[in-house]
Design an enzyme around this catalytic site. Structure first.
Site, PDB file in Angstrom:
ATOM      1  N   PRO A   7      55.451  -4.863  52.831  1.00 32.96           N
ATOM      2  CA  PRO A   7      56.110  -4.415  51.596  1.00 32.96           C
ATOM      3  C   PRO A   7      55.388  -3.333  50.793  1.00 32.96           C
ATOM      4  CG  PRO A   7      55.027  -6.502  51.237  1.00 32.96           C
ATOM      5  CD  PRO A   7      54.847  -6.177  52.696  1.00 32.96           C
ATOM      6  N   CYS A   8      55.375  -2.127  51.324  1.00 32.96           N
ATOM      7  CA  CYS A   8      54.749  -1.013  50.618  1.00 32.96           C
ATOM      8  C   CYS A   8      55.522  -0.628  49.355  1.00 32.96           C
ATOM      9  CB  CYS A   8      54.572   0.179  51.550  1.00 32.96           C
ATOM     10  SG  CYS A   8      56.052   0.661  52.432  1.00 32.96           S
TER      11      CYS A   8
END
Length: 179
Positions: free
Chosen positions: A135-136
């Site tokens: 989850p950047c």
């Protein structure tokens, strides 16, 4: 040999890639660094078990459920520094977020270094080859800036809001290299 499949998401078409056992890529159509870690051609294979599992994970995610990242075998390609940053990204909880600076501090600690550049961390975050699942999108600037999402700022906002994050306190920078 690498295999791929397409996934129709609320963000648009996603391309998923696998080495046959693990997920090695997930890119939003048109994103910066699309397929950047892929060497060679992708062969479409819609019935590969790991790609089926990844599509099911995405179905749950976009339905507002909180599937665990650990449910999928992930094998992102990158050097030690990038892999360390991506590991830290995987620890950011659903519905939460952190800053590039906080990740830089944690990366430095884990690598037994005095300090780490937030810009270097930004580069590693931006080159994440398995978007959404790693989850950047949960990383923001220390000042509340929604900078640095390779899939585009509007998609970053969509993902944060899907996870229940109030984005009204964040802002989109007017200029910069990471837009």
């Amino acid at each position: 040999m690498l295999y791929s499949t397409q996934y129709a998401s609320p963000l648009g078409s996603l391309t998923l890639a696998s080495d046959g056992k693990s997920l090695v890529g997930l890119w939003v159509e048109g994103q910066k660094y699309f397929g950047g870690t892929v060497t060679g051609d992708l062969s479409e294979k819609n019935d590969l078990p790991v790609l089926t599992e990844a599509r099911q994970w995405l179905d749950a995610y976009f339905a507002g459920k909180k599937p665990a990242i650990s449910e999928l075998p992930l094998a992102p390609t990158g050097g030690e520094f990038r892999r360390r940053v991506w590991e830290i990204l995987c620890e950011i909880p659903y519905g939460g977020y952190t800053t590039y600076g906080a990740i830089a501090k944690e990366t430095a600690a884990r690598m037994n270094k005095k300090s780490m550049s937030g810009q270097a961390v930004g580069g590693a975050v931006g080159h994440n080859p398995i978007s959404i699942i790693i989850p950047c999108h949960r990383v923001v600037g220390a000042n509340g800036s929604l900078t640095g999402y390779a899939g585009g700022i509007s998609k970053k906002i969509q993902l944060l809001e899907l996870e229940g994050i109030d984005t009204s306190n964040f802002f989109v920078p007017g200029k910069g290299t990471a837009l």
